[in-house]
Scaffold this motif. Structure first.
Motif, PDB file in Angstrom:
ATOM      1  N   PHE A 104       3.666   5.829  -3.108  1.00  0.00           N
ATOM      2  CA  PHE A 104       4.861   6.471  -3.662  1.00  0.00           C
ATOM      3  C   PHE A 104       4.816   6.482  -5.188  1.00  0.00           C
ATOM      4  O   PHE A 104       5.101   7.495  -5.833  1.00  0.00           O
ATOM      5  N   GLU A 105       4.491   5.329  -5.780  1.00  0.00           N
ATOM      6  CA  GLU A 105       4.473   5.226  -7.239  1.00  0.00           C
ATOM      7  C   GLU A 105       3.385   6.121  -7.832  1.00  0.00           C
ATOM      8  O   GLU A 105       3.584   6.759  -8.878  1.00  0.00           O
ATOM      9  N   GLY A 106       2.237   6.183  -7.143  1.00  0.00           N
ATOM     10  CA  GLY A 106       1.152   7.031  -7.628  1.00  0.00           C
ATOM     11  C   GLY A 106       1.512   8.501  -7.604  1.00  0.00           C
ATOM     12  O   GLY A 106       0.996   9.293  -8.411  1.00  0.00           O
ATOM     13  N   ALA A 107       2.402   8.874  -6.696  1.00  0.00           N
ATOM     14  CA  ALA A 107       2.865  10.266  -6.609  1.00  0.00           C
ATOM     15  C   ALA A 107       4.078  10.517  -7.506  1.00  0.00           C
ATOM     16  O   ALA A 107       4.671  11.595  -7.462  1.00  0.00           O
ATOM     17  N   HIS A 108       4.423   9.510  -8.322  1.00  0.00           N
ATOM     18  CA  HIS A 108       5.532   9.621  -9.285  1.00  0.00           C
ATOM     19  C   HIS A 108       6.871   9.920  -8.597  1.00  0.00           C
ATOM     20  O   HIS A 108       7.625  10.798  -9.030  1.00  0.00           O
ATOM     21  N   LEU A 109       7.159   9.168  -7.532  1.00  0.00           N
ATOM     22  CA  LEU A 109       8.396   9.380  -6.789  1.00  0.00           C
ATOM     23  C   LEU A 109       9.623   9.253  -7.684  1.00  0.00           C
ATOM     24  O   LEU A 109      10.567  10.045  -7.577  1.00  0.00           O
ATOM     25  N   LYS A 166       0.830  -1.208   0.000  1.00  0.00           N
ATOM     26  CA  LYS A 166       0.000   0.000   0.000  1.00  0.00           C
ATOM     27  C   LYS A 166       0.866   1.259   0.000  1.00  0.00           C
ATOM     28  O   LYS A 166       0.593   2.224  -0.715  1.00  0.00           O
ATOM     29  N   ALA A 167       1.913   1.245   0.832  1.00  0.00           N
ATOM     30  CA  ALA A 167       2.791   2.408   0.905  1.00  0.00           C
ATOM     31  C   ALA A 167       3.538   2.619  -0.410  1.00  0.00           C
ATOM     32  O   ALA A 167       3.622   3.751  -0.915  1.00  0.00           O
ATOM     33  N   ILE A 168       4.073   1.538  -0.982  1.00  0.00           N
ATOM     34  CA  ILE A 168       4.813   1.649  -2.242  1.00  0.00           C
ATOM     35  C   ILE A 168       3.908   2.141  -3.358  1.00  0.00           C
ATOM     36  O   ILE A 168       4.305   2.972  -4.191  1.00  0.00           O
TER      37      ILE A 168
END
Length: 273
Positions: free
Chosen positions: A243-248, A238-240
């Motif tokens: 991050f990916e959804g926020a384009h880290l 869920k955390a990852i």
């Protein structure tokens, strides 16, 4: 025996000197340091029993290796009165000043064997990462000497151009600040979830230390290590995903591009007549 001169006795020079004395097997009598600060000279002499000087010319007299450890903004003024001696004696020059290109260092010193080094702040504790770029005049023996001199600060990696040194600056040179920012964010988030500041701090720092140790001692890459701790449907996934959804990854790439671009700009500015 190789005599080593440091022009500048600040934090990074101190970390290299400490590594040389403690781990490099270099006699303190062979290390000469010049610094304008009386207190700094006394501190270095008391701590390492090295030879200290107020005058830069006194420090480089007899040295076969000269390490330039002054601020980039004053480097040209510092080197101007030394150029005649340096160009005549032709020692190995190692610059740990950020933003000064190899051609500029060659011009300002009059030396053929010049190494540009980009260390980072963990070097002060022996966990540094230093990028190195050598002029064509640097021999294999001189490259080996450079590696030995910096061994006490952490790892060294040789690159092939000033542009790659700018990339090193963006990655490992500025990199500790990226991790510190992530630690700040994790510490604050931990507190917002109800942990005390002390608990959040201790868990954040130990987690960073543990992850770094695992990654540096593993036979697989960080991508595989991440997959191994990311269970399907679990909390880490869920955390990852967040991050990916926020384009880290895009944010990191943009930040490092900006740092590398700025490193090139500073090099151009500092190298101007």
């Amino acid at each position: 025996m190789t005599q080593i001169a440091f022009i500048g006795g600040g934090n990074m020079a101190t970390s290299i000197i400490g590594g040389l004395v403690r781990e490099g097997g270099i006699s303190a009598d062979l290390i000469h340091v010049s610094d304008p600060g009386t207190e700094q000279r006394e501190r270095l002499q008391q701590q390492f029993s090295v030879q200290t000087h107020e005058d830069n010319l006194d420090a480089i007299n007899g040295a076969s290796v000269v390490i330039l450890a002054v601020k980039p903004q004053v480097m040209r003024d510092v080197l101007q009165p030394l150029k005649e001696t340096l160009s005549t004696r032709q020692p190995l020059i190692i610059s740990i000043a950020a933003g000064i290109s190899l051609p500029t260092l060659e011009s300002w010193t009059g030396c053929k064997a010049v190494v540009r080094a980009m260390p980072n702040t963990p070097s002060l504790h022996g966990f540094g990462a230093t990028g190195l770029y050598a002029s064509v005049g640097v021999s294999l023996d001189q490259q080996n000497i450079t590696d030995r001199l910096l061994a006490g600060t952490g790892i060294t990696v040789w690159v092939k151009s000033d542009a790659e040194i700018d990339a090193v600056t963006a990655l490992s040179g500025s990199g500790p600040a990226y991790y510190f920012l992530l630690m700040e964010a994790m510490l604050a988030a931990g507190q917002s979830l109800g942990l005390s500041e002390d608990t959040a701090r201790r868990l954040t720092l130990q987690t960073a230390l543990g992850a770094g140790h695992m990654a540096s001692h593993s036979d697989v890459g960080p991508d595989e290590l991440r997959r191994r701790v990311t269970s399907p449907g679990g909390t880490t996934e869920k955390a990852i995903a967040t991050f990916e959804g926020a384009h880290l990854r895009d944010i990191v790439k943009a930040a490092m591009d900006a740092a590398a671009k700025r490193a090139g700009e500073l090099s151009d500015m500092l190298g101007k007549d």
